[in-house]
Design an enzyme around this catalytic site. Structure first.
Site, mmCIF file in Angstrom:
data_model
loop_
_atom_site.group_PDB
_atom_site.id
_atom_site.type_symbol
_atom_site.label_atom_id
_atom_site.label_comp_id
_atom_site.label_asym_id
_atom_site.label_seq_id
_atom_site.Cartn_x
_atom_site.Cartn_y
_atom_site.Cartn_z
ATOM 1 N N LYS A 268 0.809 -1.219 0.000
ATOM 2 C CA LYS A 268 0.000 0.000 0.000
ATOM 3 C C LYS A 268 0.845 1.273 0.000
ATOM 4 O O LYS A 268 2.014 1.283 0.343
ATOM 5 C CB LYS A 268 -0.994 -0.037 1.156
ATOM 6 C CG LYS A 268 -2.163 -0.956 0.776
ATOM 7 C CD LYS A 268 -3.340 -0.907 1.667
ATOM 8 C CE LYS A 268 -4.429 -1.824 1.082
ATOM 9 N NZ LYS A 268 -5.403 -2.234 2.067
ATOM 10 N N ARG B 150 -3.718 -10.088 4.748
ATOM 11 C CA ARG B 150 -4.079 -10.170 3.329
ATOM 12 C C ARG B 150 -2.891 -9.642 2.535
ATOM 13 O O ARG B 150 -2.553 -8.465 2.639
ATOM 14 C CB ARG B 150 -5.337 -9.334 3.095
ATOM 15 C CG ARG B 150 -5.862 -9.334 1.667
ATOM 16 C CD ARG B 150 -7.118 -8.466 1.563
ATOM 17 N NE ARG B 150 -7.605 -8.373 0.195
ATOM 18 C CZ ARG B 150 -7.121 -7.539 -0.715
ATOM 19 N NH1 ARG B 150 -6.148 -6.710 -0.410
ATOM 20 N NH2 ARG B 150 -7.614 -7.520 -1.926
HETATM 21 C C1 7PM Z 1 -5.330 -0.720 -5.925
HETATM 22 C C2 7PM Z 1 -5.177 -0.114 -4.687
HETATM 23 C C3 7PM Z 1 -5.844 -1.969 -6.034
HETATM 24 C C4 7PM Z 1 -5.572 -0.788 -3.544
HETATM 25 C C5 7PM Z 1 -6.234 -2.645 -4.900
HETATM 26 C C6 7PM Z 1 -6.129 -2.046 -3.671
HETATM 27 C C7 7PM Z 1 -8.206 -4.458 1.305
HETATM 28 C C8 7PM Z 1 -9.239 -5.238 0.814
HETATM 29 C C9 7PM Z 1 -8.339 -4.108 -0.813
HETATM 30 C C10 7PM Z 1 -7.928 -4.479 2.713
HETATM 31 C C11 7PM Z 1 -9.717 -6.061 2.918
HETATM 32 C C12 7PM Z 1 -5.412 -3.819 -2.258
HETATM 33 C C13 7PM Z 1 -6.466 -2.763 -2.406
HETATM 34 N N1 7PM Z 1 -7.643 -3.777 0.276
HETATM 35 N N2 7PM Z 1 -9.981 -6.041 1.595
HETATM 36 N N3 7PM Z 1 -9.309 -5.015 -0.521
HETATM 37 N N4 7PM Z 1 -8.711 -5.305 3.466
HETATM 38 N N5 7PM Z 1 -10.424 -6.840 3.735
HETATM 39 O O1 7PM Z 1 -4.305 -3.444 -1.845
HETATM 40 O O2 7PM Z 1 -7.054 -3.787 3.257
HETATM 41 O O3 7PM Z 1 -5.614 -4.977 -2.624
HETATM 42 S S1 7PM Z 1 -8.095 -3.471 -2.403
#
Ligand code: 7PM
Length: 284
Positions: free
Chosen positions: A221, A260
């Site tokens: 992130k 995750r």
């Molecule tokens: C671009 C930027 C693509 C950020 C995807 C993301 C989470 C999640 C996501 C989290 C839970 C990523 C994010 N982040 N579900 N879905 N917790 N439970 O880094 O922090 O995958 S999307």
């Protein structure tokens, strides 16, 4: 503590690694639908070999700043993957906020619904309550994915996130959902400043007091990119592996039950070190 899901009653006495599977049409490939499906299936098999305990599949409907994906597009991306993956004997989670997608994948037998909207879309709570047995991850998000990074949270982030997650979990319990089906997630990067994200990590114990296991999603992130920056040069997401593993270990050490992650192999190795230490602190 345990996490009750459709087919698996997961033991959370040791931290679990949830591997991320993004199903995204690759603009540099002209292989069509099957190409995306095969790439995602191969990636998922790699994550399992690397030691993932759970697979989290998403059609990228929830990425910050993204245009929302239509229902038809999301179903077309996610369903073919799920159809194959439910045959493997591993817990399958689907990252979606649309009740129609939830119902469709639950009908196919998935184990967990991971919702960045924490079931606030109309009809979502009812799908989960009506299903009766799937696991659920309720995540905090400030605002919506398109605008959240322009309007950050104000005030005490722990109090706000804690109050939100308490309200959302209570709403599910009021609908008759078994408390053991729920995991809570502070939603790292969803409408929070760098400092606020790290405050959620430093003070994670305050969220544990809600009485539910926690999931932490720090992988690759932006806050990690900002911390790594040298002379204003922020490394690309793929260059945030070591930082992501460090954050995952810190989250686990502060009590997270599930992490995750994209980098499953590296995270699994790091958690072996954490576990070796932890066994001496609290013999298992
Ligand atoms: C671009 C930027 C693509 C950020 C995807 C993301 C989470 C999640 C996501 C989290 C839970 C990523 C994010 N982040 N579900 N879905 N917790 N439970 O880094 O922090 O995958 S999307």
């Amino acid at each position: 503590m345990r996490w009750k899901t459709t087919r698996f009653d997961l033991d959370l006495s040791s931290p679990l690694v949830m591997g991320i599977v993004n199903i995204t049409p690759d603009s540099f490939s002209d292989g069509g639908h099957h190409q995306h499906l095969n790439a995602a299936l191969q990636h998922a098999e790699r994550l399992l070999k690397d030691g993932a305990d759970i697979l989290d599949v998403g059609g990228e409907s929830t990425r910050p700043g993204a245009e929302p994906l239509s229902l038809a597009q999301e179903l077309a991306r996610v369903l073919p993957f799920v159809q194959e993956a439910v045959r493997w004997q591993v817990p399958i989670s689907v990252d979606t906020y649309k009740p129609e997608v939830m119902q469709a994948v639950l009908d196919m037998g998935v184990d967990i619904i991971n919702d960045v909207w924490a079931l606030r879309q109309p009809g979502a709570e009812q799908v989960i309550a009506g299903h009766g047995v799937c696991g659920v991850c309720l995540m905090h998000m400030q605002g919506d994915p398109k605008t959240m990074q322009t309007k950050l949270m104000s005030g005490d982030v722990l109090l706000e996130v804690g109050a939100f997650l308490r309200e959302r979990s209570q709403a599910l319990l009021d609908l008759g959902v078994d408390s053991q089906r729920l995991l809570l997630d502070p939603g790292i990067g969803f409408g929070k400043s760098i400092e606020q994200n790290f405050q959620l990590l430093a003070r994670q114990a305050e969220l544990l007091r809600l009485g539910f296991p926690l999931l932490a999603g720090w992988s690759r992130k932006s806050s990690l990119g900002q911390v790594l920056a040298i002379d204003g040069n922020v490394p690309e997401p793929q260059q945030r592996q070591v930082a992501s593993v460090a954050a995952a270990v810190l989250a686990v050490d502060r009590g997270a039950s599930v992490v995750r992650v994209h980098d499953v192999k590296e995270t699994v190795e790091a958690l072996k070190v954490w576990r070796a230490m932890s066994a001496q602190l609290r013999p298992i």
